[in-house]
Design an enzyme around this catalytic site. Structure first.
Site: not given
Ligand code: NAP
Length: 288
Positions: A71, A107
């Protein structure tokens, strides 16, 4: 609809993509609307991203959705970036027009659609977002654009939270933004109008963790399982709590509109997403 020489091709690039509901949502919607289009999933490893995007141009694709881990990585390859995607610093939709790659992010508006459709949430109050990754950025920008008054960001890495806060403050002067550590006790003392969880994992045991006020609307972007520990706790406490299926449908419908030029087929995709996840018919109206 049979595939023939006129079929317009769309797809999804990411790694992995096998679990994605997007091919099902788009292809079923083409069928329901009688459009001569097809949508395919492509597993693209990071080292092949540039070649894959060139290939889409060479093959005359109409557009693709982009999922993890690309992304942000697609940004340098785009010819144009639409404002929402630029603000979020992340792209989930690329349209190919005249051989040019144009990046969008649906999104955040997908989440907003789901909140209006599925919950009594209305803009103007406060929201707390858990996380500061790609999804959180899109969601925060879209909520701010709806006229949110106050936003609290809790993130494991405070620097990423602060970076998002300064982007928001620069774009929305009226918005009050606070960055806090990811702390359950702290969360339990706050009563935001909206709590959005964008974390892929539970940061604590929700059963024993922070209390959630019944007046807080809760949305968890995850949808496997449809009712997770956070949503179950919030619902037991009297909150309206929804999973990420509505957002999935909302962002897909907005991408579909960009790809095809049709109106966003929100209700079709919402029905399909809920059925695919075993959630049955959509509710008729929002409300607790
Ligand atoms: P991302 O860019 O990798 O961001 C992940 C976030 O989670 C960051 O803030 C990270 O914190 C935090 N994190 C990850 N592992 C962690 C842990 N063990 N403990 C505490 N914090 C943790 O991912 P993303 O693209 O934002 O996606 C996030 C979620 O949203 C996923 O589950 C994805 O499937 C979902 N999603 C859903 C939709 C939908 O249409 N429903 C659309 C998009 C995304 P740090 O900054 O500290 O690394």
């Amino acid at each position: 609809m049979e595939i023939d020489g006129e079929t317009r091709c769309f797809g999804l690039i990411g790694a992995p993509v096998a679990h994605s509901l997007s091919p099902y949502l788009h292809n079923r919607t083409y069928a329901e609307l009688g459009l001569n289009c097809c949508y395919l999933p492509f597993h693209v490893e990071p080292e092949h991203l540039a070649a894959a995007l060139q290939g889409l141009k060479a093959l005359g694709f109409g557009g693709v959705n982009v999922t993890m881990p690309h992304k942000e990585a697609v940004l340098p390859y785009l010819d144009q970036l639409e404002e929402e995607a630029a603000r979020a610093g992340s792209v989930n939709t690329i349209c190919l027009r005249g051989g040019r790659l144009i990046g969008y992010n649906t999104d955040g508006r997908g989440l907003v659609w789901s909140l209006y459709r599925e919950t009594p949430w209305r803009p103007g109050g406060s929201a707390l977002i858990l996380g500061a990754g790609g999804a959180a950025r899109g969601v925060a920008m879209a909520l701010a654009g709806e006229g949110l008054a106050e936003l609290i960001i809790m993130n494991r890495t405070p620097e990423k939270g602060r970076r998002l806060a300064s982007l928001l403050a620069a774009a929305y002067k009226e918005l009050t933004v606070t960055v806090l550590p990811l702390d359950g006790e702290l969360l339990g003392r706050l009563q935001p109008g909206l709590l959005v969880n964008t974390l892929p994992v539970d940061p604590w045991d929700w059963e024993r963790g922070p209390a959630i006020s019944p007046s807080t609307v809760v949305c968890d972007l995850r949808y496997h399982p449809p009712l997770n520990a956070l949503l179950a706790k919030a619902r037991r406490g009297g909150s309206r709590a929804v999973n990420g299926l509505g957002m999935l449908a909302g962002q897909a419908a907005l991408s579909f509109a960009l790809f095809t030029g049709c109106e966003p087929p929100f209700e079709i995709m919402y029905r399909l997403a809920r059925a695919a996840a075993g959630e049955g018919s959509p509710p008729q109206t929002a409300g607790p």
